[in-house]
Design a protein around this motif. Sequence first.
Motif, PDB file in Angstrom:
ATOM      1  N   ALA A 123       0.838  -1.123  -0.039  1.00 48.85           N
ATOM      2  CA  ALA A 123       0.076   0.096   0.263  1.00 48.85           C
ATOM      3  C   ALA A 123       0.778   1.343  -0.016  1.00 48.85           C
ATOM      4  O   ALA A 123       0.567   2.120  -0.808  1.00 48.85           O
ATOM      5  CB  ALA A 123      -0.914   0.040   1.165  1.00 48.85           C
ATOM      6  N   ARG A 124       1.881   1.269   0.697  1.00 50.14           N
ATOM      7  CA  ARG A 124       2.777   2.467   0.644  1.00 50.14           C
ATOM      8  C   ARG A 124       3.525   2.637  -0.391  1.00 50.14           C
ATOM      9  O   ARG A 124       3.664   3.816  -1.040  1.00 50.14           O
ATOM     10  CB  ARG A 124       4.028   2.374   1.940  1.00 50.14           C
ATOM     11  CG  ARG A 124       4.687   3.579   2.249  1.00 50.14           C
ATOM     12  CD  ARG A 124       5.633   3.384   3.475  1.00 50.14           C
ATOM     13  NE  ARG A 124       6.701   2.930   2.947  1.00 50.14           N
ATOM     14  CZ  ARG A 124       7.513   2.118   3.654  1.00 50.14           C
ATOM     15  NH1 ARG A 124       7.236   1.702   5.058  1.00 50.14           N
ATOM     16  NH2 ARG A 124       8.634   1.430   3.206  1.00 50.14           N
ATOM     17  N   GLU A 126       2.487   1.764  -3.264  1.00 48.54           N
ATOM     18  CA  GLU A 126       1.321   2.089  -4.533  1.00 48.54           C
ATOM     19  C   GLU A 126       1.239   3.565  -4.118  1.00 48.54           C
ATOM     20  O   GLU A 126       1.181   4.543  -5.208  1.00 48.54           O
ATOM     21  CB  GLU A 126       0.309   1.312  -4.441  1.00 48.54           C
ATOM     22  CG  GLU A 126       0.413   0.061  -5.056  1.00 48.54           C
ATOM     23  CD  GLU A 126      -0.691  -0.752  -4.947  1.00 48.54           C
ATOM     24  OE1 GLU A 126      -1.592  -0.796  -3.974  1.00 48.54           O
ATOM     25  OE2 GLU A 126      -1.034  -1.528  -6.220  1.00 48.54           O
ATOM     26  N   GLU A 127       1.330   4.028  -3.016  1.00 49.30           N
ATOM     27  CA  GLU A 127       0.799   5.399  -2.621  1.00 49.30           C
ATOM     28  C   GLU A 127       1.777   6.342  -3.213  1.00 49.30           C
ATOM     29  O   GLU A 127       1.779   7.399  -3.809  1.00 49.30           O
ATOM     30  CB  GLU A 127       0.662   5.619  -1.070  1.00 49.30           C
ATOM     31  CG  GLU A 127       0.265   6.894  -0.659  1.00 49.30           C
ATOM     32  CD  GLU A 127       0.067   7.090   0.771  1.00 49.30           C
ATOM     33  OE1 GLU A 127       0.743   7.678   1.402  1.00 49.30           O
ATOM     34  OE2 GLU A 127      -1.108   6.218   1.373  1.00 49.30           O
ATOM     35  N   GLU A 128       3.097   5.969  -2.923  1.00 47.35           N
ATOM     36  CA  GLU A 128       4.348   6.915  -3.379  1.00 47.35           C
ATOM     37  C   GLU A 128       4.537   6.710  -4.764  1.00 47.35           C
ATOM     38  O   GLU A 128       4.993   7.582  -5.335  1.00 47.35           O
ATOM     39  CB  GLU A 128       5.666   6.022  -2.574  1.00 47.35           C
ATOM     40  CG  GLU A 128       5.730   6.282  -0.986  1.00 47.35           C
ATOM     41  CD  GLU A 128       6.854   5.506  -0.206  1.00 47.35           C
ATOM     42  OE1 GLU A 128       7.734   4.888  -1.087  1.00 47.35           O
ATOM     43  OE2 GLU A 128       6.970   5.720   0.933  1.00 47.35           O
ATOM     44  N   ASP A 130       2.197   6.868  -6.889  1.00 48.68           N
ATOM     45  CA  ASP A 130       1.045   7.862  -7.222  1.00 48.68           C
ATOM     46  C   ASP A 130       1.456   9.227  -7.245  1.00 48.68           C
ATOM     47  O   ASP A 130       0.686  10.069  -8.035  1.00 48.68           O
ATOM     48  CB  ASP A 130      -0.474   7.516  -6.847  1.00 48.68           C
ATOM     49  CG  ASP A 130      -0.933   6.139  -7.034  1.00 48.68           C
ATOM     50  OD1 ASP A 130      -0.582   5.455  -7.999  1.00 48.68           O
ATOM     51  OD2 ASP A 130      -1.633   5.705  -6.110  1.00 48.68           O
ATOM     52  N   THR A 131       2.268   9.603  -6.426  1.00 47.51           N
ATOM     53  CA  THR A 131       2.852  10.877  -6.401  1.00 47.51           C
ATOM     54  C   THR A 131       3.732  11.417  -7.178  1.00 47.51           C
ATOM     55  O   THR A 131       4.424  10.538  -7.867  1.00 47.51           O
ATOM     56  CB  THR A 131       3.262  11.288  -4.758  1.00 47.51           C
ATOM     57  OG1 THR A 131       4.337  10.268  -4.588  1.00 47.51           O
ATOM     58  CG2 THR A 131       2.100  11.076  -3.997  1.00 47.51           C
TER      59      THR A 131
END
Length: 131
Positions: A123-124, A126-128, A130-131
Amino acid sequence: MEGPAEVRRPDMREEWEASWYRERLADPSLVAAGVAVVVGGISYLAVPVGGERRGGYIPVRDATSVMLVRQALEGLDGFPSVRVRWSTHWDTCDAVEWGDHAPGTDGDAERGRFYGYSEQYIARFEEESDT
């Protein structure tokens, strides 16, 4: 050709890489079952399959070393189906792989689960991404 690879228990020389895996794997105890494969003074940390981790790989610097690393891992517990994946791109390393074949997908979550990464790390990541 260089002599055979040295296979040993990981120690402080591999601690940075070992801690990287411990922070990301769903089962960090797999790192303790890993081995360090040393070829020409370069150490490669190999983390075995187990639990949710169905495969692993190590990018290797040259064709001679890739063959020595493959030979060193063959037959070791936790390293089934050791094979070489030759790169088809000039800017990508060849690799030694073991375990099941990686899923043929670009999906980071599916590949992360295949390599045994924790859901929190996936999850971390994928979140990183996306930025």
